[in-house]
Enzyme design. Structure first.
Site, mmCIF file in Angstrom:
data_model
loop_
_atom_site.group_PDB
_atom_site.id
_atom_site.type_symbol
_atom_site.label_atom_id
_atom_site.label_comp_id
_atom_site.label_asym_id
_atom_site.label_seq_id
_atom_site.Cartn_x
_atom_site.Cartn_y
_atom_site.Cartn_z
ATOM 1 N N GLU A 33 0.893 -1.205 -0.041
ATOM 2 C CA GLU A 33 -0.072 0.149 -0.037
ATOM 3 C C GLU A 33 1.005 1.228 0.057
ATOM 4 O O GLU A 33 1.781 1.316 0.777
ATOM 5 C CB GLU A 33 -0.830 -0.138 1.041
ATOM 6 C CG GLU A 33 -2.031 1.258 1.523
ATOM 7 C CD GLU A 33 -2.791 1.323 2.420
ATOM 8 O OE1 GLU A 33 -3.670 2.201 2.594
ATOM 9 O OE2 GLU A 33 -2.551 0.498 3.197
ATOM 10 N N ARG A 259 6.373 -13.281 9.503
ATOM 11 C CA ARG A 259 7.136 -11.891 9.117
ATOM 12 C C ARG A 259 8.473 -11.995 9.684
ATOM 13 O O ARG A 259 8.996 -12.720 10.570
ATOM 14 C CB ARG A 259 6.506 -10.962 9.797
ATOM 15 C CG ARG A 259 5.194 -10.659 9.119
ATOM 16 C CD ARG A 259 4.442 -9.276 9.904
ATOM 17 N NE ARG A 259 4.514 -9.352 11.496
ATOM 18 C CZ ARG A 259 4.091 -8.543 12.448
ATOM 19 N NH1 ARG A 259 3.461 -7.502 11.906
ATOM 20 N NH2 ARG A 259 3.895 -8.898 13.514
ATOM 21 N N LYS A 269 4.034 0.711 10.166
ATOM 22 C CA LYS A 269 3.881 1.695 9.394
ATOM 23 C C LYS A 269 3.309 3.177 10.512
ATOM 24 O O LYS A 269 3.956 4.160 9.877
ATOM 25 C CB LYS A 269 3.159 1.555 8.149
ATOM 26 C CG LYS A 269 3.951 0.902 6.953
ATOM 27 C CD LYS A 269 3.035 0.994 5.688
ATOM 28 C CE LYS A 269 3.705 0.313 4.645
ATOM 29 N NZ LYS A 269 2.628 0.394 3.336
#
Length: 555
Positions: A33, A259, A269
């Protein structure tokens, strides 16, 4: 495959499907994104998806998940593209945007409405949370769930036409409010958002949710394996529900993996954006940031990050990797790549009283293990700078550097012996006097006399002034998110994460190139910063020559 790679569960799945003839070509993607800069965790995810596409002679797509115009910017799009290319992940002609599919997604939403599988809901966000239930209690049907397809279709088109206010209505899938997986309890497909999009402008007044966009975009592009992190495991039933209930051209398989987590680093983020906006750092590319841009500016290399990610490995369970391993991978890579130069970071002047008035030049190899990289000439003058900690007035027995009456070798040049120590009124050492042995030019003597200590140095009159920026971890705790009651992760910021030193380097450093790794001999690996100018040379320390951080922590 083009070459053998360590197996993991994802590759095992792919091997099984290829053996069964399920695919003729493997196609993967990376779907960021554009609402911030990529970080080290993304580098790991990119390595997984791009590495599989490359190793299986497949295709790799870069697709921007640009469904939230309020937070997305073209700046982030361009930064992400730059990061992928720097990492070596080349998407070729396969650059896509979720916004490319807005019309198709809209048409599919209408299809779900017509088939009675979606409805327009008027519940407020707080009411929706209340109706949703909990992990132990089923949800309740919305009172608007029984609207007819005709009513829903008319309302949805009015939503698209901008006839309602933000938050007034949403489109939801009609699945099962009692489903044990809460993601299946009538998830939102579209919300009203009257904001200009960075690519489509003001064309759309409604925007699809991530869950409705993601799988369908994969299907449109022919993605065979949608590789994502573990938090999407509970979204997989919904991913599959959309694939099964829409006339998509392909049916991708979603596979989740753990992750990349690293000590002393945050990868949220939202938190990274907070660090930038509140000016705790100098920007997204601050060398202390775990962003790819920050790591690049600090002097990390694509090969070092790739090695670190491969050592971390693809796994099904979350784990935390040591920061020391990240630095180790960088040292190993820079050892062979970095040219050598001398710089004195904490200067102490030495006057070589019997040295000629003219300048002498000595050859210093650009890399001691690679003669093909040539050499440079280093000027030696009557006055030089050495590191302050390379001198002790009363040295212990195993201190092999300079002291009163002691002899050391100046790297590449000659032997000097300290004769006098000059102090100011406060008793502080401000200067040393020394003599040199003329027969030791070149670093040895005809009689073969040996000295135990070799130190680096810089001419005090023929040098370049520079600043060396030293960095430590941005946070003091292994887990920056571990806080006391009433605190936030910001309370774990390291107040000493950046130190700037005014120092001197050999003249050849004036020719340094941004991004080119350099070893300041005996001090560490550095890189010229992108904000340097001919009048202000600034070097960022990438990593020390040894693991000093773990030593500080008592590990």
């Amino acid at each position: 495959m083009t070459e053998e790679k360590p197996s993991n569960f994802i590759r095992d799945f792919i091997d099984e499907e290829l053996a069964a003839g399920k695919h003729s070509q493997i196609v993967t993607r990376f779907p960021p994104e554009p609402n911030g800069y990529l970080h080290i965790g993304h580098a790991f995810a990119i390595g997984v998806s791009y590495g599989i596409a490359k190793d299986y002679n497949g295709k790799f797509h870069l697709r921007f998940d640009d469904t939230n115009p309020e937070k997305e910017e073209t700046e982030y799009v361009e930064a992400i593209k730059e990061d992928l290319l720097w990492l070596g992940a080349d998407w070729g002609e396969n650059l896509f945007f979720a916004s490319d599919y807005f019309q198709q997604l809209f048409d599919w939403a209408i299809l779900l409405i017509e088939e009675g599988k979606a409805y327009v809901d008027d519940l407020t966000p707080s009411q929706m949370r209340e109706y949703r239930g909990s992990l132990t209690e089923p949800g309740q049907d919305s009172p608007y769930r029984t609207r007819t397809p005709e009513e829903n279709l008319a309302l949805f088109k009015d939503m698209a036409a901008g006839k309602f206010q933000e938050g007034e209505k949403v489109l939801r899938a009609k699945i099962d409010m009692a489903h044990p997986n809460m993601n299946m309890r009538d998830p939102v497909l579209y919300r009203i958002l009257k904001a200009d999009h960075h690519r489509t402008g003001d064309k759309w007044k409604i925007y699809p949710s991530y869950d409705f966009t993601h799988g369908q975009s994969d299907a449109i592009e022919g993605i065979t394996h949608s590789l994502c992190s573990l938090e999407f495991e509970y979204h997989r039933p919904l991913y599959n529900w959309f694939i099964e209930n829409l006339p998509v051209p392909h049916k991708p398989r979603q596979i989740e993996f753990a992750r990349l987590n690293v000590e002393y680093i945050v990868t949220s983020k939202r938190k990274l954006l907070q660090l930038v906006n509140e000016k705790h750092v100098h920007g997204w590319d601050d060398p202390r940031m775990p962003t790819i841009a920050g790591l690049r500016r600090r002097g990390y290399t694509p090969d070092a990050l790739k090695e670190f990610c491969e050592r971390a490995g693809v796994a099904k369970r979350e784990r935390v990797n040591e920061y020391a391993l990240l630095e180790y991978c960088l040292r190993q890579d820079l050892e062979g790549k970095a040219i050598r130069r001398m710089a004195v970071l904490d200067p102490l002047k030495v006057v070589i009283t019997n040295f000629p008035e003219e300048t002498e030049f000595y050859e210093g190899p650009n890399h001691p293990a690679d003669e093909d990289r040539g050499s440079r000439k280093v000027p030696l003058t009557r006055e030089i700078y050495i590191e302050r900690d390379d001198f002790m007035e009363d040295p212990p027995r195993k201190f092999f550097r300079l002291g009163p009456g002691r002899e050391v070798r100046l790297r590449y040049a000659c032997y000097i012996t300290c004769t006098d120590v000059i102090k100011n009124d406060a008793g502080e050492i401000i200067e040393l006097h020394a003599t040199f042995d003329p027969e030791s030019r070149g670093g040895s003597t005809p009689d073969g006399r040996k000295v135990k200590g070799t130190i680096h140095w810089v001419s005090a009159t023929e040098n370049v002034e520079l600043e060396a920026r030293h960095y430590e971890q941005l946070f003091t705790k292994t887990d920056p998110n571990e806080v006391e009651e009433g605190q936030t992760f910001l309370d774990n910021l390291n107040p000493n994460s950046e130190t700037i030193l005014k120092c001197y380097g050999e003249p050849e450093l004036a020719n340094a190139v941004v991004g080119e790794p350099i070893q300041f001999e005996r001090k560490g690996y550095y890189v010229l910063d992108s904000d340097s100018s001919p009048t202000q040379l600034s070097f960022n320390r990438s990593v020390g020559l040894r693991d000093s951080w773990n030593k500080k922590q008592g590990k």
